[in-house]
Enzyme design. Sequence first.
Site, mmCIF file in Angstrom:
data_model
loop_
_atom_site.group_PDB
_atom_site.id
_atom_site.type_symbol
_atom_site.label_atom_id
_atom_site.label_comp_id
_atom_site.label_asym_id
_atom_site.label_seq_id
_atom_site.Cartn_x
_atom_site.Cartn_y
_atom_site.Cartn_z
ATOM 1 N N SER A 95 38.863 46.537 39.175
ATOM 2 C CA SER A 95 37.726 47.437 39.418
ATOM 3 C C SER A 95 37.303 47.234 40.868
ATOM 4 O O SER A 95 36.497 46.354 41.169
ATOM 5 C CB SER A 95 36.545 47.102 38.494
ATOM 6 O OG SER A 95 36.913 47.170 37.155
ATOM 7 N N LYS A 170 36.007 54.600 37.359
ATOM 8 C CA LYS A 170 35.522 53.296 36.887
ATOM 9 C C LYS A 170 34.143 52.990 37.486
ATOM 10 O O LYS A 170 33.228 52.555 36.784
ATOM 11 C CB LYS A 170 36.534 52.208 37.262
ATOM 12 C CG LYS A 170 36.120 50.787 36.897
ATOM 13 C CD LYS A 170 36.069 50.553 35.397
ATOM 14 C CE LYS A 170 35.524 49.154 35.092
ATOM 15 N NZ LYS A 170 35.421 48.892 33.659
ATOM 16 N N LYS A 238 28.753 43.602 41.255
ATOM 17 C CA LYS A 238 29.865 44.005 42.142
ATOM 18 C C LYS A 238 30.188 45.494 41.959
ATOM 19 O O LYS A 238 30.364 46.236 42.915
ATOM 20 C CB LYS A 238 31.074 43.122 41.802
ATOM 21 C CG LYS A 238 32.346 43.363 42.567
ATOM 22 C CD LYS A 238 33.428 44.099 41.807
ATOM 23 C CE LYS A 238 33.868 43.495 40.510
ATOM 24 N NZ LYS A 238 34.868 44.323 39.806
#
Length: 284
Positions: A95, A170, A238
């Site tokens: 990701s 994503k 993140k």
Amino acid sequence: MRVGWLGLGAMGLPMARRVLQAGHELFITAHRNRSPLEELARAGATVCDNVADVVARAEVVCSILPADAEMEAVWGDTKVRQAFAPGAVLVEMTSGSPSVMKRIAAALAQQGVAVLDAPVSGGTAGAAGGTLTVMAGGDPAVLARVRPVLDCVAAQIHHVGGIGSGKAVKAINQMLAGIHMLAAAEALSLAQRCGMDLAVLQRVIAASSGQSWIFDHKAQDILKRAAKPGFRLRLMKKDLQIAVDEGRGLPLPLATLALQWYELAARDAGDLDFSAVGRLVLGD
Ligand code: NDP
């Protein structure tokens, strides 16, 4: 197929295990933690000396690394890029950022290496059970070539566009999930104030316009402050950072605010499940 695998962490290890169990040849190498390596070697995987050696021996190389910095460290290495066998494919499942993915794919294209940008959703349970969702960006013909490997780990494989669009989908999913978690915590705070029965509330919301996967599945965890191992707070932080960075210049007030909340929550407890952000709303 001969499959190289980089990233044997919470996601990568159970995925690699499934690929091996399905009868593919698996090539791995040590990073820091040797225990996943030893387990897979006992199950028949070949341990290589270094990343370039893994890459050289594989038809398909899968990588699921922590974040952009690790993707750039591995795929920015010219020696590693030059090690790919002719016709090999990189399936990049981290990701990470769409922009970093595009840079890496462009550099590999100069080497004649095809790339599939293929992050996943479904968590560690999905990785162990082979029920992940793959968001695949790149050439559909490349996706077709690596399907036998992806089928070992995924229940759903969606082709979503060109290189970078897997990482973009994503990031958008993570932005929604992160915001929904905070929205659910606030809704539960109000529900407590109003003396609502959670079971009744969930039944009605599930059939109403406020419904979300997070409210359906994570409300109990938020209320119980369960924070059992799941999707870590620091990973959500993140992922929200990726969304905010990619959207720079756009008004993204909710994502920007959510990022601040996850930064706060992850400060001392980054390894807790991301439902732990609810503690900032509901108290410990
Ligand atoms: P982990 O931190 O558990 O695992 C990362 C793996 O990458 C470890 O095996 C680590 O090795 C290895 N690694 C780190 N740096 C390098 C490097 N430079 N070269 C080779 N290997 C390296 O992360 P997760 O498995 O949880 O997550 C991986 C990715 O998947 C992340 O982008 C995450 O956001 C995403 N994701 C995670 C989910 C989850 O529920 N955990 C769900 C869906 C997606 P070592 O341990 O030896 O350092």
